[in-house]
Each structure stands twice: as structure tokens, then as C-alpha cells.
Design a protein around this motif. Sequence first.
Motif, PDB file in Angstrom:
ATOM      1  N   UNK A 225      -5.155  11.790 -23.211  1.00 33.93           N
ATOM      2  CA  UNK A 225      -5.055  10.975 -22.014  1.00 33.93           C
ATOM      3  C   UNK A 225      -6.435  10.793 -21.395  1.00 33.93           C
ATOM      4  N   UNK A 226      -6.584   9.775 -20.591  1.00 34.28           N
ATOM      5  CA  UNK A 226      -7.839   9.532 -19.884  1.00 34.28           C
ATOM      6  C   UNK A 226      -7.526   9.212 -18.427  1.00 34.28           C
ATOM      7  N   UNK A 227      -8.539   8.886 -17.679  1.00 34.15           N
ATOM      8  CA  UNK A 227      -8.369   8.487 -16.283  1.00 34.15           C
ATOM      9  C   UNK A 227      -7.981   7.007 -16.266  1.00 34.15           C
ATOM     10  N   UNK A 228      -6.784   6.706 -15.765  1.00 43.41           N
ATOM     11  CA  UNK A 228      -6.253   5.345 -15.806  1.00 43.41           C
ATOM     12  C   UNK A 228      -6.051   4.779 -14.410  1.00 43.41           C
ATOM     13  N   UNK A 229      -6.315   3.490 -14.278  1.00 41.73           N
ATOM     14  CA  UNK A 229      -6.091   2.760 -13.043  1.00 41.73           C
ATOM     15  C   UNK A 229      -4.919   1.820 -13.264  1.00 41.73           C
ATOM     16  N   UNK A 230      -3.829   2.057 -12.540  1.00 44.14           N
ATOM     17  CA  UNK A 230      -2.660   1.200 -12.585  1.00 44.14           C
ATOM     18  C   UNK A 230      -2.649   0.427 -11.274  1.00 44.14           C
ATOM     19  N   UNK A 231      -2.674  -0.898 -11.326  1.00 49.32           N
ATOM     20  CA  UNK A 231      -2.843  -1.660 -10.093  1.00 49.32           C
ATOM     21  C   UNK A 231      -1.724  -2.676  -9.875  1.00 49.32           C
ATOM     22  N   UNK A 232      -1.602  -3.055  -8.596  1.00 46.90           N
ATOM     23  CA  UNK A 232      -0.606  -4.018  -8.169  1.00 46.90           C
ATOM     24  C   UNK A 232      -1.205  -4.844  -7.029  1.00 46.90           C
TER      25      UNK A 232
ATOM     26  N   UNK B  25     -16.587   6.368 -13.494  1.00 52.17           N
ATOM     27  CA  UNK B  25     -17.865   6.947 -13.067  1.00 52.17           C
ATOM     28  C   UNK B  25     -17.659   8.030 -12.014  1.00 52.17           C
ATOM     29  N   UNK B  26     -16.822   7.745 -11.031  1.00 50.91           N
ATOM     30  CA  UNK B  26     -16.549   8.733  -9.980  1.00 50.91           C
ATOM     31  C   UNK B  26     -15.833   9.939 -10.564  1.00 50.91           C
ATOM     32  N   UNK B  27     -14.889   9.706 -11.450  1.00 50.47           N
ATOM     33  CA  UNK B  27     -14.158  10.794 -12.085  1.00 50.47           C
ATOM     34  C   UNK B  27     -15.056  11.672 -12.927  1.00 50.47           C
ATOM     35  N   UNK B  28     -15.946  11.042 -13.686  1.00 48.89           N
ATOM     36  CA  UNK B  28     -16.885  11.801 -14.524  1.00 48.89           C
ATOM     37  C   UNK B  28     -17.757  12.716 -13.665  1.00 48.89           C
ATOM     38  N   UNK B  29     -18.268  12.192 -12.566  1.00 46.36           N
ATOM     39  CA  UNK B  29     -19.102  12.987 -11.661  1.00 46.36           C
ATOM     40  C   UNK B  29     -18.329  14.170 -11.100  1.00 46.36           C
ATOM     41  N   UNK B  30     -17.055  13.975 -10.848  1.00 47.65           N
ATOM     42  CA  UNK B  30     -16.217  15.025 -10.260  1.00 47.65           C
ATOM     43  C   UNK B  30     -15.541  15.908 -11.300  1.00 47.65           C
ATOM     44  N   UNK B  31     -15.779  15.629 -12.588  1.00 49.58           N
ATOM     45  CA  UNK B  31     -15.146  16.422 -13.634  1.00 49.58           C
ATOM     46  C   UNK B  31     -13.675  16.113 -13.821  1.00 49.58           C
ATOM     47  N   UNK B  32     -13.259  14.920 -13.396  1.00 49.84           N
ATOM     48  CA  UNK B  32     -11.868  14.487 -13.540  1.00 49.84           C
ATOM     49  C   UNK B  32     -11.850  13.397 -14.607  1.00 49.84           C
ATOM     50  N   UNK B  33     -11.384  13.753 -15.783  1.00 45.51           N
ATOM     51  CA  UNK B  33     -11.391  12.792 -16.885  1.00 45.51           C
ATOM     52  C   UNK B  33      -9.986  12.391 -17.303  1.00 45.51           C
ATOM     53  N   UNK B  34      -8.968  13.000 -16.677  1.00 44.42           N
ATOM     54  CA  UNK B  34      -7.590  12.669 -17.000  1.00 44.42           C
ATOM     55  C   UNK B  34      -6.789  12.468 -15.723  1.00 44.42           C
ATOM     56  N   UNK B  35      -5.821  11.588 -15.794  1.00 46.19           N
ATOM     57  CA  UNK B  35      -4.937  11.350 -14.666  1.00 46.19           C
ATOM     58  C   UNK B  35      -4.737   9.869 -14.447  1.00 46.19           C
ATOM     59  N   UNK B  36      -3.837   9.576 -13.532  1.00 46.19           N
ATOM     60  CA  UNK B  36      -3.545   8.183 -13.215  1.00 46.19           C
ATOM     61  C   UNK B  36      -3.663   7.966 -11.707  1.00 46.19           C
ATOM     62  N   UNK B  37      -4.259   6.832 -11.361  1.00 46.87           N
ATOM     63  CA  UNK B  37      -4.391   6.413  -9.974  1.00 46.87           C
ATOM     64  C   UNK B  37      -3.671   5.077  -9.838  1.00 46.87           C
ATOM     65  N   UNK B  38      -2.758   5.002  -8.883  1.00 42.17           N
ATOM     66  CA  UNK B  38      -2.055   3.750  -8.597  1.00 42.17           C
ATOM     67  C   UNK B  38      -2.773   3.069  -7.434  1.00 42.17           C
ATOM     68  N   UNK B  39      -3.253   1.862  -7.666  1.00 39.10           N
ATOM     69  CA  UNK B  39      -3.996   1.087  -6.670  1.00 39.10           C
ATOM     70  C   UNK B  39      -3.172  -0.144  -6.298  1.00 39.10           C
ATOM     71  N   UNK B  40      -2.979  -0.336  -4.989  1.00 36.95           N
ATOM     72  CA  UNK B  40      -2.232  -1.504  -4.517  1.00 36.95           C
ATOM     73  C   UNK B  40      -3.064  -2.235  -3.475  1.00 36.95           C
ATOM     74  N   UNK B  41      -3.216  -3.540  -3.668  1.00 34.60           N
ATOM     75  CA  UNK B  41      -3.898  -4.407  -2.710  1.00 34.60           C
ATOM     76  C   UNK B  41      -2.834  -5.025  -1.815  1.00 34.60           C
ATOM     77  N   UNK B  42      -3.015  -4.888  -0.494  1.00 36.96           N
ATOM     78  CA  UNK B  42      -2.026  -5.377   0.464  1.00 36.96           C
ATOM     79  C   UNK B  42      -2.708  -6.181   1.563  1.00 36.96           C
ATOM     80  N   UNK B  43      -1.885  -6.763   2.435  1.00 37.88           N
ATOM     81  CA  UNK B  43      -2.402  -7.476   3.606  1.00 37.88           C
ATOM     82  C   UNK B  43      -2.418  -6.522   4.804  1.00 37.88           C
ATOM     83  N   UNK B  44      -2.930  -6.991   5.933  1.00 33.96           N
ATOM     84  CA  UNK B  44      -3.032  -6.151   7.128  1.00 33.96           C
ATOM     85  C   UNK B  44      -1.670  -5.712   7.657  1.00 33.96           C
ATOM     86  N   UNK B  45      -0.672  -6.585   7.561  1.00 34.30           N
ATOM     87  CA  UNK B  45       0.646  -6.226   8.069  1.00 34.30           C
ATOM     88  C   UNK B  45       1.223  -5.033   7.318  1.00 34.30           C
ATOM     89  N   UNK B  46       1.070  -5.035   6.005  1.00 33.13           N
ATOM     90  CA  UNK B  46       1.630  -3.943   5.204  1.00 33.13           C
ATOM     91  C   UNK B  46       0.866  -2.642   5.429  1.00 33.13           C
TER      92      UNK B  46
END
Length: 168
Positions: A1-8, A30-51
Amino acid sequence: MSLNLDWNNEQTDYEISEELIARLNRLLQAAGETEGVTEGEVALTFVDDEEIHRLNKEFRNIDRPTDVLSFAMRESAGDEPEMEITYEYEQGEEEGPELDEMLGDIIVSVPRAIAQSEDYGHSVERELGFLVVHGFLHLLGYDHQTAEDEAEMMGKQEAALQKVGLTR
């Protein structure tokens, strides 16, 4: 596994291109490598101000929009909000992602990023990158309650942004 970005994308104020996602993924690596985090998943969601306003009020009891929220799966600080995550599996799938692999969720207000990019005189992409790496560091337990902690976070954020060419 690696560091994955899942986005919406749940907003219409700014086009989220595949090129931007690729750059944000490199930033996460790059941020994960610096912090020694090379595995995991991050869920990223782009929203509007109301949400983001709704989420900020619901999870932090702050009745206003903000630029970024982070919800870590593994809480290290008692003052961070908890968010209930429900996974939906495809038919035939026996299980989804292991919770140990999920680092957490980052929610970014695109209208705030646009306004802040204008205030700071840099690109929207750079501001989105800043907010993503800021949120990622929060997922890892970093905070900015003291001047020392804020300086440490700012240094790490700027270093990661420099590595992927998101400069001011």
C-alpha cells in the motif's frame, strides 16, 4: 500500500482539474515522506462556504465558515471533533478499506481558498495546496495553539509546497 488521496468535488466555484489533483497528490506524498508516513488514505472533499459552515457548526460548535477542517481517524488530541464514517461497498465486495489504513478526512472550502489566494497574492492552486497540507498535518496530530507549534507547522507546510513547486 502507499499514501493515497481519494477526492470528491461538491462545489462549483472552481474547476478541480486532474492536473490539480495530481499536484495535490504529489504534495501529499512529499509531506508524508517528510513525516515518515508512506501508507494510508486521505479523503479530500472540496465544498462551498455553506457546507463548511454547516460542518464547522455541527462538529466544532463554531457558527461560521472556515477554510479547512480535518477529521482524523486516529484521534491524538482530545479537542478534535469526531466524525462518523460509513463505508459503502460495491456488490460482491467483502470488505472496504481497513480503518488502520484510513488517516482521515480533509474538507476544503473552495470559496475561502479563492478569497485567501487573492488576499495573499498567490494562485488558487497554491492556496488549495496550502490548505491540503495544513489539513494533512492536523491528521497527523500537529496543531498551532502556541507560537512554537504554529512556526513548526508553517515550516513543514512551506517545505512541502516548495517541493512540488507551489510557491508564492
